[in-house]
Design an enzyme around this catalytic site. Structure first.
Site, PDB file in Angstrom:
ATOM      1  CD  GLU A 277      45.310  21.305  72.252  1.00 11.90           C
ATOM      2  OE1 GLU A 277      44.149  21.213  72.695  1.00 11.90           O
ATOM      3  OE2 GLU A 277      46.141  22.126  72.696  1.00 11.90           O
TER       4      GLU A 277
ATOM      5  CG  HIS B  36      54.610  23.214  78.822  1.00 11.86           C
ATOM      6  ND1 HIS B  36      53.750  23.186  79.880  1.00 11.86           N
ATOM      7  CD2 HIS B  36      54.070  24.080  77.929  1.00 11.86           C
ATOM      8  CE1 HIS B  36      52.735  24.018  79.660  1.00 11.86           C
ATOM      9  NE2 HIS B  36      52.899  24.558  78.483  1.00 11.86           N
TER      10      HIS B  36
END
Lengths: 324, 326
Positions: free
Chosen positions: A60, A129
């Site tokens: 990321e 999440h």
């Protein structure tokens, strides 16, 4: 008008941007061959090829930073991060580079990057999440933060964000991708500098955004059945906030409830309450109330997850309490 | 076995460039003790051969991403000494309008992209700048400087992998000065052969004596040629040494004075001077002529900075966002 979904609306926006400007490209984890973890970019690899639709390694920080660098170098990247929990791995790049380089360079450099990510809970994906961190990002000067909640905004915010010379973060609530409805065939770019009144009313102002908009509208319908007309404001843009639309409504209704899927402490909801105190305190007939997520990492079990999040019943109850 | 000296004018220019950095940094240190410069100040003294050797191989439209120890890189990439000094004074005539300071020098025209004070934070940016050039079909090179401390950061590994996968035109230059602030290389890396880290990503890599400007230039030139030819990223480790403290707040408890003196003895400037004298290309007069030019440049920079002005506080909020005309 055509039948479409939120997911398809985002895809249509990406496709149109890629067709219109060769500098635009999409990159992120599994955006290509897999079609995107939420299937947003399905088909785009075949249509545009691997230079325009780039699968990245699970890095990321590197690929978000590369998006920032490419934007600085004249490209118009759309960077997709699977979920906002994963964006924390890129927080250095977003906060220390994207948000600061214009300022640190004395205004010489622009970072016209668009970073999209899924946010929010409701799918039993548990505590890594499911979080809603858009309020955190809204804390940071130098970036703009968007939360499209409707088909029109899913379709129209991206092109406006790509035109913006500064970094723009778009938070797409994971629970909205399957949202279906009618969208005008000529739907296109929409402004990203103002909130929208989604339902008019005169008894109470409900301020919300993103995935909570639809729960809030449902609560407003239920309240209407009890004779209480609630005005529902969709913030749309979380930074910069459109104070004027909020205050105009509060001056009309004299009551406000903030609905925010973020946690209560140090939240976007807290910021909005503070602004109402600063700008419209003497208009109020009752203390401003908040309906936020419970202060717990989002749990897996369905009943516990449900209990942790703002729900229609809770919003209705908060309004009833306001009215006394 | 030393690399052969380049032709005379160029060899003398390498000396000139290193002296520009050395004297600029000495003046900055002096001004810091006088409290004219504040914040953090990281001096490049001892490491000049790395920037001088690498910059000699670049074209004006190549890009550079530096660290917080970047005065020398900025200076040699074409950012004026005056605008760097004014920046360190905090004046609005500075290269970053006084918003960045010593650690955040920027110059869009010179394609100098900071000035990054997060260790490792500049590497992804460099990959992105190179990706932009690759997509635009430009045969430009992006050079990313970082210290060996950055090689313990995840951003190093992520960036090497991404750059290698996408074959973007980046030259990664690790300035291995043996200490990540105060932590010796042996205490921060399980594998101290840094070239092997890069090679594990299939990035062609080599180490070079970073105290020898001629060697650095030769190695960088070869690497830049490959990168510019579209062959993907390269990695160069320049083994160097910082003569001064990490910053102005560093008591240097982690290394002994004897070690510093040993490295000083083989300093990059003294070394090139010796070779130039042996070649008969430099005598005391010629050296003094170079020093005089450098003295003048530094004096002019200080005068420019002193004459600079403070940005009005009313402008505090500018350059957070682009002001879009309405």
């Amino acid at each position: 008008m055509s039948r479409t979904t939120y997911r398809e609306a985002v895809r249509a926006a990406i496709r149109e941007a890629m067709q219109g400007d060769p500098r635009v490209f999409l990159m992120g984890e599994d955006v290509g061959a897999y079609g995107g973890c939420y299937a947003v970019s399905m088909g785009l690899l075949d249509e545009f090829g691997a230079d325009r639709v780039r699968d990245t390694p699970l890095s990321e920080s590197a690929f978000v930073g590369a998006g920032i660098g490419a934007a600085m170098g004249g490209q118009r990247p759309i960077v997709e991060i699977m979920t906002c929990n994963f964006s924390l791995l890129a927080l250095d790049q977003i906060m220390n580079n994207a948000a600061t380089i214009r300022h640190m360079s004395g205004g010489q450099l622009s970072i016209p990057v668009v970073i999209r990510m899924a946010t929010g809970a409701g799918r039993q994906l548990a505590a890594q999440h499911s979080h809603s961190l858009e309020g955190w990002y809204a804390h940071i000067p130098g970036i703009k933060v968007l939360a499209p909640a409707t088909l029109e905004d899913a379709r129209g915010m991206l092109p406006t964000a790509l035109e913006d010379p500064d970094p723009v973060l778009i938070f797409e609530h994971a629970g909205l991708y399957n949202l279906a409805g009618e969208l005008a065939d000529d739907a296109g770019a929409v402004p990203i500098d103002r909130a929208a009144v989604r339902r008019a009313g005169d008894r109470v102002t409900l301020v919300t955004y993103g995935g909570s908009l639809h729960k809030t509208l449902e609560a407003a319908e239920r309240l209407a059945g009890e004779g209480v007309e609630a005005e529902v404001i969709d913030l749309r843009t979380l930074r910069p906030l459109d104070d004027a639309t909020i205050m105009a409504s509060v001056r009309k209704t004299h009551r406000a409830v903030i609905v925010d899927e973020g946690w209560r402490s140090g939240s976007l909801a807290a910021e909005i309450v503070a602004r109402i105190m600063e700008q419209a305190l003497y208009e109020l007939d009752a203390p401003v109330a908040r309906v936020c997520s419970a202060e717990v990492p989002i749990p897996y079990a369905k009943h516990l997850e449900h209990a942790a999040l703002p729900q229609v019943e809770g919003i209705v109850a908060a309004v009833r309490a306001q009215l006394g | 076995m030393s690399d052969p000296l380049p032709e005379r004018e160029h060899a003398l220019d390498l000396l000139h460039q290193m002296l520009r950095i050395r004297r600029f940094e000495e003046k900055a240190a002096e001004l810091y003790t006088q409290e004219r410069i504040r914040g953090f100040l990281h001096l490049y003294i001892g490491e000049e051969a790395v920037a001088a050797g690498v910059m000699a191989t670049l074209r004006p439209d190549d890009a550079v991403v530096g660290t917080y120890r970047e005065h020398g890189h900025a200076l040699l990439k074409g950012v004026s000494a005056a605008s760097i000094m004014a920046e360190m004074f905090g004046k609005q005539e500075g290269c970053s309008r006084g918003r960045g300071g010593s650690m955040h020098l920027f110059d869009a025209k010179a394609r100098f992209y900071g000035g990054n004070a997060i260790v490792g934070g500049g590497l992804p940016l460099a990959v992105g700048l190179a990706l932009a050039d690759q997509r635009a079909g430009l045969s430009r090179v992006t050079v990313c400087f970082f210290g060996e401390g950055a090689m313990a950061e995840g951003e190093f590994h992520e960036s090497m992998n991404l750059a290698a996968l996408w074959r973007v035109p980046v030259l990664f230059v690790c300035e291995n000065n043996r200490y990540a602030m105060g932590t010796a290389l042996e205490r921060s890396e399980s594998e101290t052969d840094l070239v092997r880290h890069a090679e594990s990503y299939r990035v062609p890599a080599r180490a070079v004596d970073g105290m020898d400007v001629v060697a650095v230039e030769a190695a960088a030139r070869e690497a830049v040629e490959h990168v510019r030819a579209g062959e993907g990223p390269r990695f160069l480790e320049a083994q160097t040494y910082r003569f001064r403290a990490h910053s102005m707040f560093d008591a240097q408890l982690y290394r002994d004075k004897h070690e510093v003196e040993q490295w000083r003895g083989r300093g990059p400037i003294v070394r090139l001077q010796t070779r130039l004298r042996e070649a008969g290309w430099l005598d005391d007069d010629a050296l003094e002529a170079i020093e005089a030019r450098v003295r003048q440049e530094v004096a002019d920079a200080v005068a420019f900075a002193e004459a600079g002005t403070w940005e009005p506080v009313e402008e505090l909020l500018r350059d957070v966002y682009t002001e879009v005309p309405r």
